[in-house]
Scaffold this motif. Structure first.
Motif, mmCIF file in Angstrom:
data_model
loop_
_atom_site.group_PDB
_atom_site.id
_atom_site.type_symbol
_atom_site.label_atom_id
_atom_site.label_comp_id
_atom_site.label_asym_id
_atom_site.label_seq_id
_atom_site.Cartn_x
_atom_site.Cartn_y
_atom_site.Cartn_z
ATOM 1 N N ALA A 19 0.834 -1.202 0.000
ATOM 2 C CA ALA A 19 0.000 0.000 0.000
ATOM 3 C C ALA A 19 0.868 1.251 0.000
ATOM 4 O O ALA A 19 0.588 2.229 -0.701
ATOM 5 C CB ALA A 19 -0.922 -0.006 1.216
ATOM 6 N N LEU A 20 1.935 1.198 0.794
ATOM 7 C CA LEU A 20 2.842 2.346 0.859
ATOM 8 C C LEU A 20 3.550 2.561 -0.469
ATOM 9 O O LEU A 20 3.700 3.695 -0.935
ATOM 10 C CB LEU A 20 3.866 2.127 1.980
ATOM 11 C CG LEU A 20 4.845 3.279 2.282
ATOM 12 C CD1 LEU A 20 4.083 4.573 2.537
ATOM 13 C CD2 LEU A 20 5.724 2.926 3.465
ATOM 14 N N LEU A 21 3.974 1.458 -1.105
ATOM 15 C CA LEU A 21 4.606 1.562 -2.422
ATOM 16 C C LEU A 21 3.659 2.183 -3.450
ATOM 17 O O LEU A 21 4.054 3.036 -4.249
ATOM 18 C CB LEU A 21 5.034 0.177 -2.911
ATOM 19 C CG LEU A 21 6.359 -0.373 -2.383
ATOM 20 C CD1 LEU A 21 6.494 -1.839 -2.757
ATOM 21 C CD2 LEU A 21 7.527 0.422 -2.931
ATOM 22 N N THR A 22 2.395 1.773 -3.409
ATOM 23 C CA THR A 22 1.393 2.324 -4.335
ATOM 24 C C THR A 22 1.204 3.812 -4.103
ATOM 25 O O THR A 22 1.141 4.609 -5.048
ATOM 26 C CB THR A 22 0.052 1.589 -4.163
ATOM 27 O OG1 THR A 22 0.254 0.193 -4.407
ATOM 28 C CG2 THR A 22 -0.991 2.127 -5.135
ATOM 29 N N THR A 23 1.128 4.192 -2.826
ATOM 30 C CA THR A 23 0.966 5.615 -2.484
ATOM 31 C C THR A 23 2.149 6.436 -2.978
ATOM 32 O O THR A 23 1.988 7.501 -3.581
ATOM 33 C CB THR A 23 0.821 5.780 -0.961
ATOM 34 O OG1 THR A 23 -0.306 5.036 -0.518
ATOM 35 C CG2 THR A 23 0.643 7.253 -0.588
ATOM 36 N N ILE A 24 3.369 5.908 -2.740
ATOM 37 C CA ILE A 24 4.584 6.621 -3.182
ATOM 38 C C ILE A 24 4.604 6.761 -4.693
ATOM 39 O O ILE A 24 4.916 7.818 -5.241
ATOM 40 C CB ILE A 24 5.847 5.882 -2.681
ATOM 41 C CG1 ILE A 24 5.955 6.003 -1.160
ATOM 42 C CG2 ILE A 24 7.099 6.438 -3.350
ATOM 43 C CD1 ILE A 24 7.042 5.133 -0.556
ATOM 44 N N HIS A 25 4.244 5.674 -5.392
ATOM 45 C CA HIS A 25 4.229 5.704 -6.863
ATOM 46 C C HIS A 25 3.220 6.732 -7.377
ATOM 47 O O HIS A 25 3.518 7.513 -8.286
ATOM 48 C CB HIS A 25 3.881 4.316 -7.403
ATOM 49 C CG HIS A 25 3.769 4.265 -8.895
ATOM 50 N ND1 HIS A 25 4.866 4.354 -9.724
ATOM 51 C CD2 HIS A 25 2.687 4.140 -9.711
ATOM 52 C CE1 HIS A 25 4.470 4.282 -10.974
ATOM 53 N NE2 HIS A 25 3.155 4.152 -10.999
ATOM 54 N N GLN A 78 2.129 9.335 -5.796
ATOM 55 C CA GLN A 78 2.627 10.674 -5.489
ATOM 56 C C GLN A 78 3.673 11.115 -6.507
ATOM 57 O O GLN A 78 3.684 12.265 -6.946
ATOM 58 C CB GLN A 78 3.224 10.695 -4.076
ATOM 59 C CG GLN A 78 2.173 10.642 -2.967
ATOM 60 C CD GLN A 78 2.802 10.539 -1.587
ATOM 61 O OE1 GLN A 78 3.981 10.195 -1.457
ATOM 62 N NE2 GLN A 78 2.031 10.847 -0.554
ATOM 63 N N GLU A 79 4.550 10.187 -6.891
ATOM 64 C CA GLU A 79 5.578 10.514 -7.897
ATOM 65 C C GLU A 79 4.936 10.884 -9.233
ATOM 66 O O GLU A 79 5.367 11.838 -9.893
ATOM 67 C CB GLU A 79 6.516 9.320 -8.080
ATOM 68 C CG GLU A 79 7.465 9.088 -6.917
ATOM 69 C CD GLU A 79 8.323 7.856 -7.118
ATOM 70 O OE1 GLU A 79 8.058 7.096 -8.071
ATOM 71 O OE2 GLU A 79 9.256 7.645 -6.312
ATOM 72 N N MET A 80 3.909 10.122 -9.631
ATOM 73 C CA MET A 80 3.211 10.422 -10.885
ATOM 74 C C MET A 80 2.522 11.779 -10.824
ATOM 75 O O MET A 80 2.534 12.542 -11.796
ATOM 76 C CB MET A 80 2.182 9.326 -11.175
ATOM 77 C CG MET A 80 2.784 7.942 -11.416
ATOM 78 S SD MET A 80 3.862 7.896 -12.874
ATOM 79 C CE MET A 80 2.636 8.058 -14.173
ATOM 80 N N GLU A 81 1.921 12.094 -9.666
ATOM 81 C CA GLU A 81 1.242 13.379 -9.507
ATOM 82 C C GLU A 81 2.240 14.531 -9.553
ATOM 83 O O GLU A 81 1.988 15.577 -10.170
ATOM 84 C CB GLU A 81 0.476 13.387 -8.177
ATOM 85 C CG GLU A 81 -0.306 14.668 -7.898
ATOM 86 C CD GLU A 81 -1.446 14.900 -8.885
ATOM 87 O OE1 GLU A 81 -1.974 16.023 -8.910
ATOM 88 O OE2 GLU A 81 -1.799 13.958 -9.635
ATOM 89 N N ILE A 82 3.394 14.340 -8.920
ATOM 90 C CA ILE A 82 4.437 15.376 -8.936
ATOM 91 C C ILE A 82 4.915 15.623 -10.362
ATOM 92 O O ILE A 82 5.081 16.769 -10.792
ATOM 93 C CB ILE A 82 5.618 14.962 -8.027
ATOM 94 C CG1 ILE A 82 5.195 15.044 -6.551
ATOM 95 C CG2 ILE A 82 6.837 15.841 -8.285
ATOM 96 C CD1 ILE A 82 6.196 14.418 -5.597
#
Length: 445
Positions: A403-409, A411-415
């Motif tokens: 779940a944390l990996l998905t959230t980080i990914h 966030q990176e895409m949104e940035i």
């Protein structure tokens, strides 16, 4: 026209130093720099440097009609850059000729395709990017570690964007079929396969200097006559071997360099050409599919995985290592990620094999026994796992990590999306300023 496809594998592991139980938690550097430098420089002097020079001369002599291909593991590239940069320079010269192709593989020369699909994808991309940066070629053909292949791996490879792959022409898979054709994967028909001709490849790699072999001595004229004598409809003969065959596994005094220098002349005289794997796969259509339900490789008589997963020691070490893969991918510690790559190299597990203990390939192991190799590796791995757990404790389970990996990914895409939008806005504002104040723009010019 019949075609010869020559491919060389170049790989050297980062060997581990003697790491005792009492080092765990105290010493976080695992590698034997002295042995790695000494071995690499010796092999570079005997094999890589003179072989690069010879192949460049052949390409130039035959005006690009002589062609070869290489797959160089990422861990070998790193050592070459440190200890023998002249070898990298030689490969760059070969790349410039346009007659030499560079393939992609797992960066760490690992078994990730069998245990961790995400790690497999990451390593192939990492390796492909590195090859493109060094040699200005984007690889289009994939060569998995030790030519390991199965129907399941074929699907992963195709999903990664590759439609060309090379592997072993294992007898128990081909049966009566010849390896001298292009095939396709059974599970993914759009993936084209080039298969190693084991007989002809091993004649050079293993039997060339064997005095007891009934075909000794092997001359280029004799060897090419064998290839010319294969059925006319057989399209491509694939000679896949370790690059150390030239000068190290077959020392220079055996005549191996002279053999390769003479091979193109006799081939062309017999109407036989040369092609890289990418060219061979583009030139020919698949004649059928091959089914490989269980993984194969190019190692040992069995052509299976028993050299790396044949006993409980190897399986235990591999399972312990790949269990922490998700946690390692979460971290941003460059040193930790680097050690993770180096510890995945297949050689560490090959040293634990009991198949050849007391003979065979055990001569390449730096350990006294497979059990010594296992104990040393597990001591290192214990320290490494401790470092990983210090960042991501066991209290966080894999589901939470995912779940944390998905959230980080996300966030990176949104940035990245916001950065792209900001760039557009800045560009638009600059254009508007120029339109409103053209005089200021002229003054600047």
């Amino acid at each position: 026209m019949k075609t010869i496809c020559i491919y060389f594998q170049l790989h050297q592991p980062f060997r581990l130093k003697r790491y005792r139980f009492f080092n765990i938690g105290r010493d976080h550097y695992y590698f034997d720099d002295y042995a790695n430098e000494d071995i690499l420089q010796q092999i570079a002097t005997r094999s890589y440097v003179p072989a690069n020079r010879m192949l460049l001369d052949l390409v130039n002599q035959y005006k690009g009609k002589f062609k070869v291909a290489f797959s160089i593991s990422g861990v070998a590239l790193e050592q070459l850059e440190i200890y023998a940069p002249e070898v990298i320079d030689g490969f760059r010269e070969l790349a410039k000729t346009g007659s030499v192709e560079f393939l992609t593989e797992t960066y760490a020369h690992s078994l990730a395709s069998l245990y961790d699909p995400e790690e497999f994808r990451n390593q192939v991309k990492h390796h492909s990017d590195r090859m493109e940066m060094l040699f200005e070629q984007k690889p289009t053909v994939l060569r998995n570690t030790e030519l390991i292949y199965s129907d399941e791996i074929a699907e992963m490879v195709y999903d990664m964007g590759y439609s060309k792959m090379i592997t072993e022409g294992a007898k128990h898979i081909l049966g009566w079929k010849s390896p001298n054709y292009v095939y396709q994967a059974a599970t993914q028909p759009k993936l084209k396969l080039l298969l190693k001709n084991s007989r002809f490849s091993d004649d050079i790699a293993y039997r060339f200097s064997n005095y007891s072999w009934n075909e000794y001595p092997l001359t280029a004229e004799k060897f090419i006559s064998w290839i010319a004598g294969t059925p006319a409809e057989e399209e491509v003969v694939n000679l896949f071997m370790n690059y150390e065959t030239l000068g190290n596994l077959q020392p220079s005094y055996t005549g191996i360099f002279e053999f390769f220098k003479a091979m193109p002349r006799f081939a062309f005289e017999n109407g036989i050409g040369f092609a890289t794997p990418g060219e061979a796969l583009d030139m020919h259509k698949p004649i059928g599919a091959i089914n490989v339900p269980n993984p194969i490789s190019w190692t040992d008589e069995e052509r299976d995985l028993s050299a790396w997963v044949g006993n409980k020691l190897q399986k235990s070490a591999l399972q312990s290592m790949y269990e922490i893969g998700e946690r390692v991918r979460l971290c941003t510690d460059r040193r930790l990620k680097q050690d993770w790559l180096y510890l995945q190299t297949s050689d560490h597990f090959h040293y634990m094999s009991t198949k050849h203990f007391g003979g065979g390939q055990s001569q390449f192991s730096p350990y006294m026994s497979p059990y010594d190799a296992f104990n040393n590796y597990m001591n290192v791995l214990s320290d490494f796992i401790g470092r990983v757990k210090a960042q991501y404790p066991d209290t966080v389970d894999n589901e939470e990590l995912n779940a944390l990996l998905t959230t980080i990914h996300n966030q990176e895409m949104e940035i990245k999306r916001l950065q792209a939008e900001l760039k557009k806005v800045i560009g638009t504002n600059e254009e508007m300023l120029v339109e409103k104040n053209p005089k200021a723009q002229k003054a600047e010019n």
